[in-house]
Design a protein around this motif. Structure first.
Motif, PDB file in Angstrom:
ATOM      1  N   LEU A  37       0.872  -1.171   0.000  1.00 26.36           N
ATOM      2  CA  LEU A  37       0.000   0.000   0.000  1.00 26.36           C
ATOM      3  C   LEU A  37       0.909   1.221   0.000  1.00 26.36           C
ATOM      4  O   LEU A  37       1.710   1.402   0.925  1.00 26.36           O
ATOM      5  CB  LEU A  37      -0.900   0.026   1.236  1.00 26.36           C
ATOM      6  N   ILE A  64      -7.927   5.553   2.161  1.00 31.75           N
ATOM      7  CA  ILE A  64      -7.787   5.352   3.609  1.00 31.75           C
ATOM      8  C   ILE A  64      -7.667   6.723   4.256  1.00 31.75           C
ATOM      9  O   ILE A  64      -6.775   7.492   3.923  1.00 31.75           O
ATOM     10  CB  ILE A  64      -6.543   4.514   3.959  1.00 31.75           C
ATOM     11  N   LYS A 122      -4.641  -2.846   4.857  1.00 29.57           N
ATOM     12  CA  LYS A 122      -5.552  -1.701   4.969  1.00 29.57           C
ATOM     13  C   LYS A 122      -6.151  -1.621   6.373  1.00 29.57           C
ATOM     14  O   LYS A 122      -6.224  -0.538   6.971  1.00 29.57           O
ATOM     15  CB  LYS A 122      -6.656  -1.814   3.924  1.00 29.57           C
TER      16      LYS A 122
END
Length: 217
Positions: A116, A141, A160
């Protein structure tokens, strides 16, 4: 400009530089001491090694843990040069903020690649081996867009969830699982008030989630 004016300007700059040096040095030393103590308190290493990075910009730490699912816990702290009146404004433009790089080496084998990466953070894109074979998508996010690269979607879902659980998710710039080096990696902007809680969550993720079946073949 006459000599007297020039001398006065030089005198003021020199005085300000000296004052900034002592104030900035003290603050950076306090930050280093705080991060070191806070992280050690959580990780509780059985052995430790430190490398001073020079000046007052940070250090590299390597901890042997050999407990639960953590074999080694390493991190590098780099601070803005608060002690340098002239370089500090430049560093705000180039480095932007303090950084901490965590490299956690578990006992469990990491089977698949997952990343990520906060969009727009890197000026030069990081080199990711076999990137062309990874699936990719954009996820959000805490109001920030992240590029997700992965072999299996369930791996990046776990990352996440971890980022969302941290004190300030937007401070996380890159988090990854790398099977080639068997490393769980996190790059983030550290916060003195929350570093202990955030490290606790990284340790818990390693001890619990990296041993769960979603990370096996």
């Amino acid at each position: 400009m006459d000599n007297a004016t020039l001398f006065a300007i030089i005198f003021v700059i020199a005085g300000a530089s000296t004052l900034q040096f002592y104030k900035g040095r003290k603050l950076n030393l306090q930050l280093m001491q705080h991060y070191l103590r806070s992280i050690e308190e959580v990780v509780k290493p059985e052995d430790k090694d430190y490398v001073w990075l020079g000046g007052y910009i940070g250090f590299r730490a390597s901890y042997k843990v050999n407990r639960d699912n953590i074999r080694k816990f390493e991190y590098t702290l780099t601070l803005l040069p608060r002690h340098s009146l002239l370089y500090f404004p430049i560093a705000l433009l180039t480095s932007r903020h303090d950084k901490i790089y965590f490299v956690i080496r578990p006992f469990a084998e990491i089977k698949r690649e997952a990343h990520l990466i906060q969009k727009g953070y890197y000026r030069l894109k990081p080199n990711i081996e076999n990137e062309e074979f990874l699936q990719r998508e954009t996820i959000e996010i805490a109001g920030k867009e992240y590029e997700a690269l992965y072999e299996k979607k369930r791996d990046v879902v776990k990352l996440k969830e971890l980022v969302e659980s941290l004190s300030k998710p937007h401070n996380v710039k890159h988090v990854s699982l790398t099977p080639k080096t068997n490393v769980f990696y996190v790059l983030m902007k550290p916060e003195p008030e929350t570093i202990e809680k955030d490290v606790e969550k990284l340790v818990r993720f390693t001890n619990e989630k990296l041993r769960e079946s979603p990370f096996s073949p």
